[in-house]
Design a protein around this motif. Structure first.
Motif, mmCIF file in Angstrom:
data_model
loop_
_atom_site.group_PDB
_atom_site.id
_atom_site.type_symbol
_atom_site.label_atom_id
_atom_site.label_comp_id
_atom_site.label_asym_id
_atom_site.label_seq_id
_atom_site.Cartn_x
_atom_site.Cartn_y
_atom_site.Cartn_z
ATOM 1 N N TYR A 22 1.007 -1.319 -0.157
ATOM 2 C CA TYR A 22 0.080 -0.028 0.149
ATOM 3 C C TYR A 22 0.818 1.401 -0.046
ATOM 4 C CZ TYR A 22 -4.304 -2.585 1.221
ATOM 5 O OH TYR A 22 -5.459 -3.389 1.036
ATOM 6 N N CYS A 25 1.699 2.444 -3.079
ATOM 7 C CA CYS A 25 0.589 2.950 -4.260
ATOM 8 C C CYS A 25 0.587 4.510 -4.263
ATOM 9 C CB CYS A 25 -0.680 2.211 -3.591
ATOM 10 S SG CYS A 25 -0.817 0.573 -3.697
ATOM 11 N N TYR A 46 -4.695 3.166 -8.552
ATOM 12 C CA TYR A 46 -5.733 2.382 -8.557
ATOM 13 C C TYR A 46 -5.789 1.486 -9.598
ATOM 14 C CZ TYR A 46 -10.819 1.203 -7.544
ATOM 15 O OH TYR A 46 -11.874 0.755 -7.507
ATOM 16 N N PHE A 135 -3.648 -0.390 -5.601
ATOM 17 C CA PHE A 135 -4.860 -0.622 -5.023
ATOM 18 C C PHE A 135 -5.680 -1.334 -6.051
ATOM 19 C CE2 PHE A 135 -3.998 3.117 -2.307
ATOM 20 C CZ PHE A 135 -3.783 2.361 -1.089
ATOM 21 N N GLN A 136 -5.978 -2.698 -5.875
ATOM 22 C CA GLN A 136 -6.768 -3.502 -6.828
ATOM 23 C C GLN A 136 -8.287 -3.432 -6.284
ATOM 24 O OE1 GLN A 136 -4.808 -7.434 -6.755
ATOM 25 N NE2 GLN A 136 -2.833 -6.454 -7.077
ATOM 26 N N LYS A 139 -9.890 -6.334 -4.569
ATOM 27 C CA LYS A 139 -9.226 -6.993 -3.543
ATOM 28 C C LYS A 139 -9.091 -6.168 -2.341
ATOM 29 C CE LYS A 139 -6.545 -10.543 -6.085
ATOM 30 N NZ LYS A 139 -5.112 -10.912 -6.307
ATOM 31 N N HIS A 140 -8.587 -4.734 -2.598
ATOM 32 C CA HIS A 140 -8.279 -3.671 -1.824
ATOM 33 C C HIS A 140 -9.195 -2.729 -1.341
ATOM 34 C CE1 HIS A 140 -4.077 -5.165 -3.665
ATOM 35 N NE2 HIS A 140 -4.418 -6.086 -2.701
ATOM 36 N N LEU A 212 -7.442 4.491 4.844
ATOM 37 C CA LEU A 212 -7.103 3.090 4.835
ATOM 38 C C LEU A 212 -8.003 2.944 6.336
ATOM 39 C CD1 LEU A 212 -3.773 2.279 4.125
ATOM 40 C CD2 LEU A 212 -5.503 2.386 2.532
ATOM 41 N N GLN A 228 -9.075 -6.344 8.143
ATOM 42 C CA GLN A 228 -8.422 -6.068 7.035
ATOM 43 C C GLN A 228 -8.242 -4.651 6.916
ATOM 44 O OE1 GLN A 228 -11.095 -7.557 3.582
ATOM 45 N NE2 GLN A 228 -12.342 -8.334 5.256
ATOM 46 N N SER A 230 -8.535 -1.782 4.156
ATOM 47 C CA SER A 230 -8.677 -1.384 2.946
ATOM 48 C C SER A 230 -8.643 -0.076 2.471
ATOM 49 C CB SER A 230 -10.068 -2.000 2.917
ATOM 50 O OG SER A 230 -10.322 -3.437 3.278
#
Length: 286
Positions: A22, A25, A46, A135-136, A139-140, A212, A228, A230
């Motif tokens: 992260y 990113c 992203y 960031f996917q 998933k994220h 996040l 998590q 995220s």
């Protein structure tokens, strides 16, 4: 003499609260003013999932995400990446207009929503062995629906990432991470507001940075905990208050100071997703 029984401590390795990828990113956004480089904001990469391959790998279109007001009235920005080795960081120019003057970036069509996306090709960054991740989308992230499913509420901890006051080292970009909490989000859940509020100090340069969720392993009885971290939103602006200086002679207000309350407005991930959809419609080949 009886001695207390000796106990062996089971020391476990400290676990990171933010996945290391992260960090890679997030990027500093700069521009050139009077021939001088100036850092003006924060952005992050992203990845929008567009294809699941048979071998199990996924393909993404990558966007630089930031605020509209960070990009407004600019023709070009600089985006810095850190190296994986000992050399200095490298600044990559990113044009914001094509040769005909048409904007290459897309801002959310709602004037109140301060989200902008710019499609980027990160292959040359990766080929030059720079630290680069994104960031996917599958998933994220946690959109409003997911936040509600997690029973997210006021008081939940968050991290805010960015470059306050444009503080970027001469040969690196190491992002600042600050802690905070969600201060108000029910208005967003009830569709009474388009954004939510976090209790976290942000300053010029922070805007456009990611927010996040913080992993939590404990919660009060009857509520959920989430382990998590995220992407849940993007910083929009701090909420100011006015402090008035009164003249002792006339008893009238003379100067109004705008101060930072420590509360900040945040756009949810949903607005990033919507802006990317607008970008796709504007340029179907992206």
């Amino acid at each position: 003499m009886n001695y207390p029984q000796t106990r062996t401590l089971n020391l476990k390795k400290k676990m990171a609260l933010i996945p290391p990828m992260y960090i890679d990113c997030v990027v500093a956004i700069g521009t050139i003013v009077n021939g001088q480089q100036k850092w003006i904001g924060t952005g992050f990469l992203y990845g929008d999932l567009f294809e699941k391959t048979e071998d199990g790998s996924n393909k993404y279109v990558v966007y630089l995400v930031t605020n509209k007001h960070v990009l407004n009235n600019l023709d070009l920005i600089l985006v810095r990446f850190n190296p994986q080795t000992g050399q200095s960081a490298k600044d990559y120019p990113a044009p914001l207009k094509d040769k005909d003057g048409k904007l290459l970036w897309t801002g959310h069509s709602d004037a109140e929503i301060d989200v902008a996306v710019l499609p980027v090709n990160i292959n040359n960054v990766l080929d030059e062995s720079m630290k680069c991740s994104f960031f996917q989308s599958d998933k994220h992230i946690a959109d409003v629906k997911e936040l509600q499913a997690r029973e997210t509420s006021e008081g939940d901890s968050v991290f805010v990432m960015g470059f306050p006051m444009g503080i970027v080292a001469a040969d690196r970009q190491h992002v600042f991470v600050r802690g905070g909490v969600i201060s108000r989000i029910k208005d967003l859940f009830e569709n009474r507001s388009k954004d939510f509020v976090v209790d976290a100090f942000v300053f010029p340069g922070n805007r456009g940075g990611p927010i996040l969720s913080k992993p939590e392993i404990i919660s009060i009885q009857g509520t959920k905990s989430s382990n998590q971290s995220s992407l849940i939103g993007i910083i929009k602006s701090y909420i100011p208050y006015s402090d008035v200086a009164i003249s002792q002679q006339t008893n009238r207000p003379r100067i109004i100071f705008e101060e930072n309350t420590g509360l900040s407005k945040a756009e949810p991930v949903d607005h990033i997703i919507a802006t990317i959809e607008e970008a796709k419609k504007k340029n179907p080949t992206t």
